[in-house]
Design a protein around this motif. Structure first.
Motif, PDB file in Angstrom:
ATOM      1  N   ALA A  12      -3.026   3.195  11.001  1.00  0.00           N
ATOM      2  CA  ALA A  12      -3.234   3.335   9.563  1.00  0.00           C
ATOM      3  C   ALA A  12      -2.870   2.075   8.805  1.00  0.00           C
ATOM      4  CB  ALA A  12      -2.410   4.508   9.038  1.00  0.00           C
ATOM      5  N   TRP A  19      -8.085   1.230   2.568  1.00  0.00           N
ATOM      6  CA  TRP A  19      -7.187   2.101   1.822  1.00  0.00           C
ATOM      7  C   TRP A  19      -7.174   1.738   0.340  1.00  0.00           C
ATOM      8  CZ3 TRP A  19      -5.638   6.373   4.022  1.00  0.00           C
ATOM      9  CH2 TRP A  19      -5.534   6.430   5.415  1.00  0.00           C
ATOM     10  N   GLN A  23      -8.329   4.343  -2.536  1.00  0.00           N
ATOM     11  CA  GLN A  23      -7.464   4.748  -3.643  1.00  0.00           C
ATOM     12  C   GLN A  23      -8.117   4.445  -4.981  1.00  0.00           C
ATOM     13  OE1 GLN A  23      -3.321   3.619  -3.354  1.00  0.00           O
ATOM     14  NE2 GLN A  23      -3.047   3.676  -5.566  1.00  0.00           N
ATOM     15  N   TRP A 419      -1.769   2.756   2.399  1.00  0.00           N
ATOM     16  CA  TRP A 419      -2.174   4.130   2.714  1.00  0.00           C
ATOM     17  C   TRP A 419      -1.148   5.146   2.235  1.00  0.00           C
ATOM     18  CZ3 TRP A 419       0.550   7.329   6.111  1.00  0.00           C
ATOM     19  CH2 TRP A 419       1.571   6.717   6.844  1.00  0.00           C
TER      20      TRP A 419
END
Length: 484
Positions: A12, A19, A23, A419
């Motif tokens: 991740a 990420w 977002q 993340w």
């Protein structure tokens, strides 16, 4: 177990760019739902207020008062989600802001002024019920939709600048050394993009509000109050829908001329050619072929430039190197979003035609339950169409964050823990959405119980000020704003 969790953590945390994009996309998709209400609901409230005063219509005045309080709540929530977006520019895209902030930040300075103006007059208007003279109170509400429109235009100007960057001078090292604020704001993409968003705000806001009253009418609430609550916003949306189709067509032609690669993604055009078909649905394959969907021969070329018709040459994705155009998955996303936006927009246009025809030929709104069912879905469909439009705008510009000047991967943060903030924001926004819906429902129940004008109807807290008896449901106010 510990090793598996460690491997998941490393997986991740490898690349922060997806990420950061996720977002930003999530928070923008949530915030954009509130924007149409912030821009258009005040205008619809003023229509009800004006009707109430001009025609001595107590139901219209009651509607205006209640709408103003719903509007205040959605404005407050929109302020929160918009503030989060502002912080994200610095947190998720520090290299973008570090290089382009002098130019990109100019429209936001004006947006801040319009936002504070709107907030001040929202407060005055809400607390002015029964505290100001009726027409004085009405005029305190007029700056609200004006500030809302200009605030929205300011934000869209910043996004338009990313599509058509101008108004700056770079030195030999590529740093911004001089900025022309007016050229930044009034860039080539700004007029059409701003018009497209403002009209969309009235279209989406109108259908969203009207859909609530359509559901109420399906449940048997067909009194004058609910009919008026439907007719005012639906009429605004019905007028905006054909206007939006004209503005959208002009914007699509601008994209054809100024952002040909994005246009190629929209129309699924892998290779530069003429007599390009309009492909409904379908998808682009890894080998550059298009499969599935329905092709309408020559229509994409004709729509791009009716003057040359099917002979119009449309630049394909092959006109630029592979690393300067959207990926295959991004192309398919843009094309699908375009089809969704245009398809739903067409359905809403047909629904508006149905509505207009009834008024023209029967002098009343449609009474068919099928119409009310369609109208009750129109709010959700309008939001989906708006979201799809922003997907076309943002994903179609890939891989650029500033068109032909800066790539997305060069702009994002290097923090591999992004993340974590993404998950936190998703949880926070879910809680905010649930709370907002619960508060709106609570306000609605209290409004129905109160019967008439009340100045202390808050979602929580006592039903009446301390030391006063509970209010008895009364008649709606007269044209002076007082309850008989």
């Amino acid at each position: 177990m510990g090793g598996a969790l460690g491997d998941l953590w490393m997986l991740a945390a490898v690349n922060p760019v997806p990420w950061a994009r996720a977002q930003m996309a999530f928070t923008l998709a949530c915030h954009i739902i509130l924007v149409p209400l912030g821009v258009s609901w005040a205008f619809m409230t003023l229509i009800a207020n004006y009707r109430g005063l001009r025609r001595s219509d107590p139901a219209a005045l009651l509607l205006a008062q209640r709408w103003s309080k719903y509007m205040a709540l959605t404005f407050a929530v929109g302020a929160v989600t918009g503030t989060v977006l502002s912080f994200e520019f610095g947190l998720l895209w520090p290299r973008f802001m570090g290089r382009w902030g002098e130019a990109f930040g100019v429209p936001f300075a004006f947006e801040g002024l319009f936002f504070f103006t709107e907030a001040v007059f929202v407060s005055i208007y809400i607390f002015g019920w029964r505290r100001l003279r009726p027409w004085t109170h009405f005029w305190t509400g007029v700056p609200i939709p004006i500030a809302g429109v200009f605030g929205s235009v300011s934000v869209v100007a910043a996004n338009a600048w990313m599509n058509a960057p101008s108004g700056f001078t770079l030195d030999s090292a590529g740093h911004v050394v001089d900025v022309d604020p007016w050229e930044v704001i009034f860039n080539d993409a700004m007029p059409l993009q701003a018009a497209h968003m403002v009209v969309a705000a009235y279209l989406v806001g109108g259908f969203m509000v009207a859909s609530v009253y359509a559901v109420a009418m399906l449940r048997g609430r067909t009194d004058h109050y609910h009919r008026l609550g439907f007719v005012i916003p639906f009429t605004v949306a019905a007028i905006a829908t054909p206007v939006q189709m004209v503005v959208g067509d002009a914007l699509a032609r601008w994209v054809f001329n100024e952002q040909p690669v994005k246009f190629a993604a929209i129309e699924l055009v892998p290779k530069t050619s003429s007599d390009v078909p309009e492909t409904l649905l379908g998808r682009l394959n890894e080998d550059g072929t298009v499969s599935g969907g329905i092709e309408i021969p020559g229509l994409a070329s004709w729509l791009s430039d009716p003057g040359t018709g099917r002979d119009t040459v449309v630049q394909g994705l092959d006109s630029v190197p592979a690393d300067s155009r959207p990926t295959i998955s991004e192309v398919n996303t843009v094309h699908l979003a375009w089809d969704v936006m245009v398809g739903l927009g067409t359905l809403l246009f047909l629904l508006s035609v149905w509505y207009a025809a009834c008024w023209i030929f029967k002098r009343r709104m449609p009474r068919s339950r099928w119409f009310l069912r369609a109208a009750s879905c129109a709010g959700v469909l309008a939001v989906v169409a708006m979201e799809a439009g922003w997907v076309v705008t943002e994903v179609g510009r890939q891989p650029w964050i500033v068109y032909e000047h800066m790539r997305v991967e060069d702009a994002a943060t290097g923090n591999t823990g992004v993340w974590i903030t993404f998950i936190a924001v998703v949880v926070l926004y879910a809680a905010l959405a649930v709370t907002t819906v619960l508060v709106l429902r609570s306000m609605s129940r209290r409004f129905r119980r109160s019967g008439g004008f009340v100045d202390h109807d808050v979602p929580y807290g006592p039903r009446s000020p301390a030391g006063e008896p509970e209010p008895v449901p009364a008649e709606a106010p007269d044209r002076t704003g007082r309850v008989p």
